[in-house]
Motif scaffolding. Sequence first.
Motif, mmCIF file in Angstrom:
data_model
loop_
_atom_site.group_PDB
_atom_site.id
_atom_site.type_symbol
_atom_site.label_atom_id
_atom_site.label_comp_id
_atom_site.label_asym_id
_atom_site.label_seq_id
_atom_site.Cartn_x
_atom_site.Cartn_y
_atom_site.Cartn_z
ATOM 1 N N ALA A 48 -3.221 13.875 0.259
ATOM 2 C CA ALA A 48 -1.997 13.077 0.380
ATOM 3 C C ALA A 48 -2.363 11.600 0.336
ATOM 4 O O ALA A 48 -3.330 11.168 0.967
ATOM 5 C CB ALA A 48 -1.292 13.409 1.687
ATOM 6 N N ALA A 49 -1.600 10.843 -0.433
ATOM 7 C CA ALA A 49 -1.916 9.423 -0.580
ATOM 8 C C ALA A 49 -0.639 8.638 -0.882
ATOM 9 O O ALA A 49 0.205 9.088 -1.659
ATOM 10 C CB ALA A 49 -2.942 9.222 -1.691
ATOM 11 N N ILE A 50 -0.522 7.477 -0.252
ATOM 12 C CA ILE A 50 0.639 6.618 -0.485
ATOM 13 C C ILE A 50 0.361 5.758 -1.714
ATOM 14 O O ILE A 50 -0.700 5.150 -1.827
ATOM 15 C CB ILE A 50 0.918 5.711 0.721
ATOM 16 C CG1 ILE A 50 0.996 6.539 2.017
ATOM 17 C CG2 ILE A 50 2.215 4.930 0.512
ATOM 18 C CD1 ILE A 50 1.175 5.696 3.262
ATOM 19 N N PHE A 51 1.329 5.726 -2.626
ATOM 20 C CA PHE A 51 1.158 5.002 -3.880
ATOM 21 C C PHE A 51 1.501 3.523 -3.701
ATOM 22 O O PHE A 51 2.613 3.176 -3.319
ATOM 23 C CB PHE A 51 2.032 5.633 -4.960
ATOM 24 C CG PHE A 51 1.782 5.069 -6.335
ATOM 25 C CD1 PHE A 51 0.518 5.122 -6.907
ATOM 26 C CD2 PHE A 51 2.815 4.492 -7.058
ATOM 27 C CE1 PHE A 51 0.282 4.610 -8.180
ATOM 28 C CE2 PHE A 51 2.592 3.977 -8.326
ATOM 29 C CZ PHE A 51 1.319 4.033 -8.883
ATOM 30 N N ARG A 52 0.525 2.677 -3.954
ATOM 31 C CA ARG A 52 0.658 1.215 -3.943
ATOM 32 C C ARG A 52 1.290 0.681 -2.647
ATOM 33 O O ARG A 52 2.154 -0.194 -2.661
ATOM 34 C CB ARG A 52 1.397 0.760 -5.205
ATOM 35 C CG ARG A 52 0.702 1.294 -6.463
ATOM 36 C CD ARG A 52 1.111 0.622 -7.745
ATOM 37 N NE ARG A 52 0.382 -0.611 -7.955
ATOM 38 C CZ ARG A 52 0.294 -1.244 -9.140
ATOM 39 N NH1 ARG A 52 0.872 -0.753 -10.210
ATOM 40 N NH2 ARG A 52 -0.377 -2.356 -9.257
ATOM 41 N N TRP A 53 0.824 1.258 -1.553
ATOM 42 C CA TRP A 53 1.326 0.894 -0.221
ATOM 43 C C TRP A 53 1.156 -0.593 0.076
ATOM 44 O O TRP A 53 2.071 -1.238 0.602
ATOM 45 C CB TRP A 53 0.596 1.733 0.829
ATOM 46 C CG TRP A 53 0.879 1.339 2.251
ATOM 47 C CD1 TRP A 53 0.007 0.766 3.123
ATOM 48 C CD2 TRP A 53 2.116 1.516 2.966
ATOM 49 N NE1 TRP A 53 0.619 0.563 4.335
ATOM 50 C CE2 TRP A 53 1.913 1.019 4.265
ATOM 51 C CE3 TRP A 53 3.374 2.039 2.627
ATOM 52 C CZ2 TRP A 53 2.916 1.023 5.233
ATOM 53 C CZ3 TRP A 53 4.370 2.043 3.604
ATOM 54 C CH2 TRP A 53 4.135 1.540 4.880
ATOM 55 N N GLU A 54 -0.005 -1.143 -0.281
ATOM 56 C CA GLU A 54 -0.265 -2.549 0.056
ATOM 57 C C GLU A 54 0.749 -3.462 -0.622
ATOM 58 O O GLU A 54 1.202 -4.449 -0.048
ATOM 59 C CB GLU A 54 -1.692 -2.951 -0.349
ATOM 60 C CG GLU A 54 -2.795 -2.209 0.427
ATOM 61 C CD GLU A 54 -2.788 -2.492 1.936
ATOM 62 O OE1 GLU A 54 -2.327 -3.583 2.329
ATOM 63 O OE2 GLU A 54 -3.224 -1.612 2.708
#
Length: 304
Positions: A48-54
């Motif tokens: 699981a990974a958040i896309f372009r969170w920064e």
Amino acid sequence: DDMDVGTIWMDGEFVDWEDAQVHVLTHGLHYGTGVFEGVRSYDTDNGAAIFRWEEHLDRLYQSAKPYGMEIPFDREELTEATLELIEREELPSCYIRPIAFYGYDMLGLNPGDAPVKVAIAVWPWGAYLGEEALEEGVDVAVSSWRKYASSQIPTNAKTTGPYVNSVLASLEAEENGYTEALLLNKEGQVAEGPGENLFLVRDGEIYTPGLAESNLDGITRRTVIDLAEELGYTVHDEATISRGELYTADELFFSGTAAEVTPIRSVDDTEIGSGTKGPVTDEIQEAFFEVIESGDREEWFTYV
Ligand code: PMP
């Protein structure tokens, strides 16, 4: 329902879904003085990974600035809260909605000493315009509502109040039997969808309206531009697109966190290109989902 997940993060604490409440005299409720984000976490091959969170975080803090709003939590705190929510809810793929808004003080227009409230919710959300839309494309209507100009409301900020513009356009489109609206700006040039940026393909080159006049600096828009250039396309990202050019385009598509890369098959009942997903759209959409599914571009992912 789908949104009725167990926990919402609010003002520094994890609270039960039904306890995430605000007072009716909340400033943001009366005047729309809130800023928010829409983000997606994906179930990639790397987990699981958040896309372009920064970049979403950057935009959240930047959105707050014109309103003199100081978000009382730093990036690390919001990141940790979000990662823990995803873990708690066991949602490898989900939509993430951070919001910051002025709470209750006096109801003068100037928020003054109103506290800044912050919440984050996560919930499962599939294809925004439907799975079929990703393959077949959507039917779009040019809205009779214009997108407001950046001289009226900062359009590089994602502020809650101005979304009534998007709501009106969406209601109108649906009432008239279309899947989505497309808004012109005050000058009558093509702006964007209620929650999507627009791309046009003509003679093998890609065009998207610039940001200065009225459009949100979409993070999916940036992704599409990057991927298209990597694929060798020339991208004109400061294009002025007239309404008429829509109907004669080879291809049109939307980009957005919710809509991802969605082909547009008709505008005002006029078939665009072959009336289905075009080859350039297909290539870019495939590249987009390849990134999402692999999770390989580390600089674009925050792994849970
Ligand atoms: N324009 C508007 C008005 C939007 O609400 C959105 C969704 N945030 C977009 C464009 C697309 O932006 P992003 O790709 O960052 O989701």
